[in-house]
Design an enzyme around this catalytic site. Structure first.
Site: not given
Ligand code: FE
Length: 211
Positions: A112, A115-117
Site C-alpha cells: 500500500c 499507508c497500510s491497507c
Molecule cells: Fe493504505
C-alpha cells in the site's frame, strides 16, 4: 481514494507504565462508554477476534484449498471476496479482495504505497515492515531489490507485478504450490503457506523441511 488511517504507535517501552498512546486510548474508551456510544463488551469481542481468530492462518487455509480444489481456485481468482466468505471469513463491509496467482513467469507482490491497507480477513494485522516508508516506496521503484532484501531471488525472466492496495481493494497472492507435495492434505499444505508468501515477499516453506 480513501486509505486506512491506522498508523499506530508501536514505540512502546518495556516498562509497566502505560504509554502516552495507551493512556489516550483508555481515556477515550472510558468517555465513549460513559456516554453510551460504545459497548465495552463489544470492543472486547473485536479485540479477541484480532488476537485469536484473525490471522494469516486464514489465508493459509484459502491457499491450501485452492491448491487442492480446482473449482475453489477458479472461484477464488474470479471473486476472492465471495470465495473467502464461503469459508466463513468475513470482509469489512465495502471491501473487495482480489487474489493474484503466481506462475513460473509472473511473481506478484502487494503493497500500500499511501499507508497500510492490507487484507486483514485473510492475513490478520500487517507486519511493521509493510507499513514502513522504505517498503512502500521501494516496492514500486525496485521490487527486485526489495525481494532480494527478503532473501528472495527470482529468475531474471520472471516478471514482477506490484499491486497497490487501497481501502476498498485489497490483494492477496496465491503462491505456487511447492513441488514434492503430491497427495498432501489441505491441512498439511496449509503449514507450508507463510504470511510473506501471500504478500509476495516470500515463498511457501520447503516441503522437505516441514513435518
Ligand atoms: Fe493504505
Amino acid at each position: 481514494m480513501a486509505h486506512d488511517d491506522d498508523h499506530g504507535d508501536h514505540d512502546n517501552g518495556h516498562g509497566s507504565e502505560l504509554s502516552e498512546m495507551q493512556l489516550r486510548v483508555r481515556a477515550l474508551e472510558t468517555v465513549l462508554a460513559e456516554k453510551g456510544y460504545i459497548d465495552p463488551a463489544a470492543l472486547d469481542v473485536m479485540i479477541e477476534a484480532y488476537e485469536t481468530r484473525i490471522g494469516p492462518h486464514n489465508g493459509a487455509r484459502v491457499v491450501a484449498k485452492a491448491w487442492t480444489d480446482p473449482a475453489f481456485k477458479r472461484a477464488l481468482l474470479e471473486d476472492a471476496t465471495k470465495a473467502v466468505q464461503s469459508l466463513g471469513l468475513i470482509n469489512r463491509v465495502g471491501d473487495h479482495l482480489i487474489a493474484v496467482e503466481n506462475t513460473p513467469k509472473l511473481h506478484n507482490m502487494i503493497v500500500c504505497t499511501l499507508c497500510s491497507c492490507y487484507p486483514w480477513e485473510v492475513l490478520g494485522l500487517p507486519p511493521v515492515w509493510y507499513k514502513s516508508a522504505p517498503y512502500r516506496s521501494r516496492a514500486v521503484n525496485d521490487p527486485r531489490g526489495v525481494l532480494a532484501d527478503f532473501g528472495l531471488r527470482l529468475p531474471a525472466d520472471t516478471q514482477i507485478r506490484v499491486w497497490d492496495s487501497t481501502a476498498e481493494t485489497r490483494f492477496m497472492v496465491l503462491p505456487m504450490r511447492p513441488a514434492g507435495t503430491d497427495g498432501w492434505s489441505e491441512e498439511r499444505l496449509a503449514v507450508l503457506v507463510t504470511r510473506d508468501s501471500m504478500v509476495g515477499t516470500g515463498l511457501p516453506k520447503n516441503p522437505a523441511g516441514a513435518a
